[in-house]
Design an enzyme around this catalytic site. Structure first.
Site, PDB file in Angstrom:
ATOM      1  N   GLN A 181       0.830  -1.199   0.000  1.00 32.88           N
ATOM      2  CA  GLN A 181       0.000   0.000   0.000  1.00 32.88           C
ATOM      3  C   GLN A 181       0.870   1.257   0.000  1.00 32.88           C
ATOM      4  OE1 GLN A 181      -3.905  -0.238   2.257  1.00 32.88           O
ATOM      5  NE2 GLN A 181      -2.690  -1.692   3.430  1.00 32.88           N
ATOM      6  N   SER A 196       5.167  -5.861   2.880  1.00 27.67           N
ATOM      7  CA  SER A 196       3.864  -5.895   3.538  1.00 27.67           C
ATOM      8  C   SER A 196       2.858  -6.624   2.650  1.00 27.67           C
ATOM      9  CB  SER A 196       3.410  -4.471   3.875  1.00 27.67           C
ATOM     10  OG  SER A 196       2.238  -4.473   4.643  1.00 27.67           O
ATOM     11  N   LEU A 197       1.810  -5.945   2.196  1.00 28.20           N
ATOM     12  CA  LEU A 197       0.826  -6.567   1.310  1.00 28.20           C
ATOM     13  C   LEU A 197       1.491  -7.221   0.104  1.00 28.20           C
ATOM     14  CD1 LEU A 197      -2.194  -6.874   0.282  1.00 28.20           C
ATOM     15  CD2 LEU A 197      -1.648  -4.838  -1.079  1.00 28.20           C
ATOM     16  N   ARG A 207      -8.827  -8.977   4.556  1.00 23.16           N
ATOM     17  CA  ARG A 207      -7.736  -8.459   5.392  1.00 23.16           C
ATOM     18  C   ARG A 207      -7.909  -6.955   5.609  1.00 23.16           C
ATOM     19  NH1 ARG A 207      -2.362  -6.435   4.197  1.00 23.16           N
ATOM     20  NH2 ARG A 207      -0.736  -7.211   5.625  1.00 23.16           N
ATOM     21  N   HIS A 245       0.878  -3.325  11.275  1.00 22.98           N
ATOM     22  CA  HIS A 245       2.054  -4.042  11.793  1.00 22.98           C
ATOM     23  C   HIS A 245       2.384  -3.759  13.256  1.00 22.98           C
ATOM     24  CE1 HIS A 245       2.641  -5.293   7.694  1.00 22.98           C
ATOM     25  NE2 HIS A 245       2.722  -4.049   7.295  1.00 22.98           N
ATOM     26  N   GLN A 293       2.395 -11.282  10.221  1.00 23.53           N
ATOM     27  CA  GLN A 293       2.777 -10.070   9.502  1.00 23.53           C
ATOM     28  C   GLN A 293       1.881  -8.887   9.848  1.00 23.53           C
ATOM     29  OE1 GLN A 293       1.482  -8.743   5.719  1.00 23.53           O
ATOM     30  NE2 GLN A 293       3.349  -9.518   4.752  1.00 23.53           N
TER      31      GLN A 293
END
Length: 318
Positions: free
Chosen positions: A19, A100-101, A125, A209, A258
């Site tokens: 993102q 991340s994503l 998510r 996170h 994560q």
């Protein structure tokens, strides 16, 4: 681990952004030249209840920036670029990772998760993340010019009983913190006092996170039980441990963790470098990760691919 994963030398890595790299109109130029891009988004849309390509191309920006929409869009974008790369004769990756994503994009491209399953999963998510912390109650900020230990000390000093943690170790001297909105505001001042070159709040509504995401992780865990995960055909370095997992259950657990554990991006890139990676291709809109790479491992050539010109350049150098 498989023998493929145990080999000592990788040369070419592919990395996928998360993102923050999204924008209305992204990959439009690439799609005009390569129908496979839009075809990938059509496939992704079939797993949703709306036209993902129309949203990406037409907006509105506020809708695309909503985390439950951003996540499927960025996942599809990374996969679309990877598919075009292969269709144009690009060599296969020796190793992959995603920020991340972006780790979901890497796992799809490595054959561990089907695209439709991953699209539906990351949409959920996003819903879970937004529901875990009401809008305005969480925040994130980038701290520039302090080392990791100094940022950790700032978080301890500014927490005041609230959640406040370093969550993205993006490059040496660039760390993102997350937690309660009040604590992040206090940390901005504390970081500047500690000598940070810049300390700026990020335009996000979800404090990713950090421990505030544990309720979302519990919900994601339940969803992941129903998602088929297989051993990847290409090694994928995960965010949580900067390590390789070939076991489907280990991959599943790393994706759960994560959500509330830091993204160790510096370590991810250094693991690749330690195995001999010489070139990195960033698949997706923009060139954020390529920029970070230059601060982590200058000797590692990093090239973003997001339009025809960048694709041709990367294909010629790989």
């Amino acid at each position: 681990m498989t023998l493929e994963m145990e080999r000592d030398c990788w040369k070419l890595a592919f990395i996928f952004p998360g993102q923050g790299s999204q924008s209305v109109g992204m990959l439009g130029e690439l799609a005009a030249d390569f129908p496979l891009v839009q075809q990938t988004f059509v496939e992704a849309s079939d797993a949703l209840d709306y036209d993902l390509w129309a949203l990406v191309q037409e907006g509105p920006k506020e809708a695309l920036d909503s985390t439950d929409k951003t996540q499927p869009a960025m996942l599809a974008a990374g996969v679309a670029v990877w598919r075009v790369w292969l269709a144009e004769g690009g060599v296969r990756a020796d190793v992959m990772a995603g920020h991340s994503l972006g780790e979901y994009s890497a796992l799809v491209c490595a054959g561990a998760i089907e695209l439709a399953d991953a699209i539906a999963l990351v949409a959920q998510r996003g819903h879970f993340m937004q529901a875990a912390v009401p809008a305005g109650e969480g925040a994130m900020a980038a701290i520039l010019g302090l080392d990791d230990a100094a940022v950790a000390a700032v978080c301890v000093a500014a927490a005041g009983g609230d959640v406040l943690q370093p969550v993205n170790f993006n490059s040496p001297g660039q760390v993102v913190i997350a937690g309660s909105a009040a604590a992040v505001e206090r940390a901005l001042d504390s970081a500047k006092t500690a000598g940070a070159k810049r300390a700026l709040k990020l335009p996000v509504s979800v404090p990713s996170h950090c421990d505030l995401m544990k309720p979302a992780a519990e919900q994601l865990s339940a969803q992941l039980r129903d998602v088929k995960i297989t051993s990847p055909t290409v090694p994928v370095v995960n965010n949580v441990e900067a390590a390789l997992n070939s076991d489907p259950e280990a991959i599943r657990e790393a994706l759960i963790q994560q959500l509330y554990r830091p993204v160790r991006w510096v370590d991810v890139i250094r693991v690749m470098a330690s195995h001999g990676v010489e070139r990195v291709v960033e698949c997706g809109p923009g060139k954020v990760l390529a920029g970070l790479n230059r601060r982590i491992e200058r000797s590692m050539v990093a090239q973003p691919v997001f339009d025809r010109a960048s694709l041709v350049k990367a294909l010629g150098n790989a």
